[in-house]
Design an enzyme around this catalytic site. Structure first.
Site, PDB file in Angstrom:
ATOM      1  N   GLU A  72      13.836 -51.234 -27.906  1.00 29.77           N
ATOM      2  CA  GLU A  72      15.415 -51.335 -28.723  1.00 29.77           C
ATOM      3  C   GLU A  72      15.419 -52.914 -28.683  1.00 29.77           C
ATOM      4  OE1 GLU A  72      20.033 -49.724 -28.146  1.00 29.77           O
ATOM      5  OE2 GLU A  72      18.619 -50.017 -26.414  1.00 29.77           O
ATOM      6  N   LYS A  74      21.135 -44.225 -33.631  1.00 30.16           N
ATOM      7  CA  LYS A  74      21.534 -44.010 -32.129  1.00 30.16           C
ATOM      8  C   LYS A  74      23.062 -43.186 -31.757  1.00 30.16           C
ATOM      9  CE  LYS A  74      21.995 -46.718 -27.689  1.00 30.16           C
ATOM     10  NZ  LYS A  74      22.173 -47.956 -27.233  1.00 30.16           N
ATOM     11  N   CYS A  96      17.685 -45.563 -25.604  1.00 33.54           N
ATOM     12  CA  CYS A  96      18.458 -46.110 -24.390  1.00 33.54           C
ATOM     13  C   CYS A  96      19.489 -45.250 -23.685  1.00 33.54           C
ATOM     14  CB  CYS A  96      19.041 -47.501 -24.909  1.00 33.54           C
ATOM     15  SG  CYS A  96      19.286 -48.687 -23.416  1.00 33.54           S
TER      16      CYS A  96
END
Length: 519
Positions: free
Chosen positions: A79, A178, A210
Site C-alpha cells: 500500500e 479500500k 491494511c
C-alpha cells in the site's frame, strides 16, 4: 432459489475447477522502501506527479523482473508504494487516475489510449505482461460524481485508495477500493464494502488492504462466503506490541481463517513500518522484519494453491470447547488491573516456574498451564484477560487471552511494549471461554521473531507448544474479534446477485479450463 443452495453449487463448481489445476505456486511479496515526496502540502502538476511515481515504479520494475526470473507466478507490492501517505485531498489529486471496472476487458499495455491519463496503469500492465507474472499494485482512483449529490465532495470526485491486479497478459483483472480507512483524509470510503475475487489455475484470490484485516467486511466475508484460497494484502502497517506487529498478527490471521495471506508492507523504520510475509494456514512460509536497515526485501516461497485440501490443513476449531469443560484453576495470587495501550486487562502473575492459572474478565476466562525451562529472576510474566471495546475509538470488540512478558520486574510495567526476552518454556497450553468463533493464535519471540513449527492449535481451542522447548517468549496469545458486537458492524448475507455472479464466474472459468485457454 435459496442463497445457501447457490452458494453450495458455486462451491461445487469451484471444486470441479480444482481438478487439473496446479497444486502449488510460487508467491512473491516485496517490502518496499518507498521514496517519499519532499513536499505534500502544496499541489504539484500531473507531470511532476508522474515523474515522482516513476521513481518508485523503477524500483518495483527491477523487483518484479527478479521475481519472475525466479519463477514467481504472482507478486504483491505494498500500500502507498508509489507516492507515500501524507496528503490532503487536494495534494493527492495529481497522483490519481481513473481506473475502469475490470469488466471493460482492457490490456493497458496494448491499448494505452483507450482511456485518458492512464500512464501508471499502462506501465504496471506492461510490467505484468513483459514478465508473464500477476502483479498487484496500490494506486489512487478518482471517480467523477454529481456535485448536486450530498455525498459528492466539493472537487466533484470521489477519491479511493485502490488495489489493481494485472494478469500475465497485462490485462486488468481486479480492482478493489479500500473500505476501512485509517486516518486517510485524502481518500473517500466506498458506499459499501467491495468483495473482489479473481480466479487462476493456481487458486482463487481475494483482495483487501491494511486496516481492512481487523474487520469482518470485506476480510472475513471473502473467506467464509466467497471461499478464496489466498488473500493478497498490501499494507502500510505500523507495528504495535504486544498483539499487532505485522508479522505476528498477519500470520495469526492466516492460521485463524485457514487461508494463504500474501502480505507486503512498506519499509519505513522511522514510522515503525516493517514486516512482510507469505503465510500459510499451518505456518509462515517466509517472513521479514527489519528495523536495522533502510533496504527493501523480496520474499518468494512455494505455497499450496488450495490449502483446504492440504493434508496439514487445520479443520474448524471450537475455540472454547476445552476451556468450558474444565473448572477454573485456583487463584494463587491476587488479580490486578493493568493496561495494554488503552485496554484495561485483568492480570495474574506467572510467578512459579510451572503451574496452572486462570484469570477472568466479564464472561471470558483464560486458562494457562505452563512449565518454564528455567525461570529468569529478572523476567516477569503475567496471564491476562480482556473482553471489551478496544482503544481510543471504543468501536471494535476484542476478546484476548494472553501470556505476556512485562517490561521490567515491576508489575506496573506489565502490558507495556517489550522486544527482548530470555525465558523459554518447555510447555504451555492457553485456552479461553471465547464467545466468538474468530480467534487468531499468536506466538511472538524475542526481537520480534515468529515461531514456525513450534506451536499448534488443537480442535478444542488450546494453543499449545510442540517440537520441544520454545524460543524466548514475548507473547503467547489468543486474539479474538467479536465482530457482531462492533458498534460499526453492519454485515448482511451475500446478495443473490453476488452469489449469481460468483456462480457464473466459476462456470465460465471451468469452461475456459476445459478449453485450455486459461492464463
Amino acid at each position: 432459489m435459496s442463497a445457501s443452495f447457490l452458494t453450495s453449487v458455486a462451491a461445487f463448481a469451484l471444486l470441479i475447477l480444482k481438478i487439473g489445476a496446479w497444486d502449488t505456486f510460487l508467491a512473491a511479496v516485496y517490502e518496499h522502501a518507498v521514496i517519499l515526496p519532499d513536499e505534500t502540502e502544496t499541489p504539484v502538476s500531473r507531470d511532476e506527479a508522474l515523474i515522482f511515481m516513476n521513481k518508485n515504479i523503477d524500483v518495483l520494475e527491477k523487483v518484479i523482473k527478479q521475481a519472475a526470473e525466479k519463477g514467481a507466478h504472482i507478486i504483491v507490492t505494498p500500500e502507498d508504494a508509489l507516492y507515500g501517505w501524507k496528503f490532503t485531498r487536494e495534494t493527492i489529486f495529481p497522483y490519481l487516475e481513473d481506473i475502469p471496472d475490470p469488466q471493460v476487458n482492457w490490456i493497458p499495455c496494448e491499448d494505452p489510449g483507450r482511456f485518458v491519463h492512464t500512464q501508471v496503469q499502462t506501465r504496471l500492465s506492461c510490467l505484468a505482461k513483459d514478465n508473464s507474472i500477476y502483479v498487484l499494485a496500490n494506486i489512487g482512483d478518482k471517480k467523477k460524481c454529481n456535485l448536486h449529490k450530498s455525498t459528492c465532495p466539493s472537487n466533484g470526485y470521489y477519491q479511493y485508495n485502490t488495489n489493481v491486479v494485472y494478469n500475465t497478459e497485462g490485462k486488468l483483472v481486479a480492482r478493489y477500493h479500500k473500505y476501512n480507512l485509517y486516518y486517510e483524509p485524502q481518500f473517500d470510503v466506498p458506499e459499501k464494502p467491495e468483495l473482489v475475487t479473481f480466479n487462476t489455475t493456481f487458486g482463487r484470490f481475494g483482495i483487501f488492504t491494511c486496516f481492512d484485516i481487523l474487520f469482518h467486511d470485506p476480510a472475513v466475508k471473502l473467506v467464509k462466503d466467497f471461499h478464496v484460497d489466498t488473500v493478497l494484502f498490501p499494507t502500510a502497517w505500523m507495528n504495535v506490541l504486544p498483539f499487532l506487529t505485522a508479522v505476528e498478527f498477519h500470520s495469526a490471521w492466516a492460521m485463524g481463517m485457514g487461508v494463504n495471506l500474501l502480505a507486503a508492507n512498506i519499509h519505513h523504520v522511522n514510522m515503525n513500518m516493517t514486516g512482510s510475509g507469505i503465510y500459510a494456514p499451518h505456518s509462515p512460509k517466509s517472513y521479514h522484519y527489519d528495523m536495522e536497515t533502510a533496504s527493501g526485501k523480496l520474499l518468494i516461497s512455494e505455497v499450496d494453491s488450495h490449502p483446504r485440501l492440504s493434508p496439514v490443513y487445520q479443520p474448524d476449531v471450537n475455540w472454547s470447547a476445552y476451556a468450558r469443560t474444565i473448572k477454573p484453576f485456583p487463584i494463587q495470587k491476587t488479580t490486578f488491573g493493568g493496561f495494554v495501550s488503552r485496554d484495561e486487562f485483568n492480570f495474574t502473575e506467572v510467578y512459579e516456574s510451572a503451574g496452572n492459572l486462570t484469570v477472568c474478565q466479564k464472561k471470558l476466562c483464560c486458562h494457562l498451564s505452563y512449565r518454564m525451562l528455567e525461570k529468569e529472576e529478572n523476567e516477569v510474566y503475567v496471564l491476562g484477560a480482556f473482553s471489551g471495546y478496544h482503544g481510543r475509538r471504543k468501536r471494535e470488540y476484542w476478546q484476548v487471552c494472553a501470556m505476556l512478558k512485562c517490561k521490567t520486574a515491576h508489575l506496573t510495567t506489565c502490558g507495556r511494549p517489550v522486544e527482548t526476552a530470555s525465558t523459554r518454556f518447555a510447555m504451555f497450553s492457553l485456552s479461553g471461554t471465547f464467545e466468538t468463533e474468530y480467534v487468531f493464535p499468536e506466538v511472538l519471540l524475542s526481537k520480534i521473531h515468529l515461531s514456525p513449527g513450534k506451536f499448534e492449535v488443537l480442535k478444542d481451542g488450546r494453543l499449545v507448544n510442540k517440537n520441544g522447548t520454545s524460543g524466548p517468549i514475548l507473547t503467547v496469545s489468543l486474539f479474538g474479534r467479536w465482530y457482531t458486537k462492533d458498534l460499526t458492524y453492519n454485515s448482511s448475507g451475500i446478495s443473490g446477485s453476488a452469489i449469481s455472479y460468483q456462480l457464473i464466474s466459476a462456470l465460465v472459468l471451468i469452461t475456459a479450463l476445459q478449453n485450455n485457454v486459461l492464463l
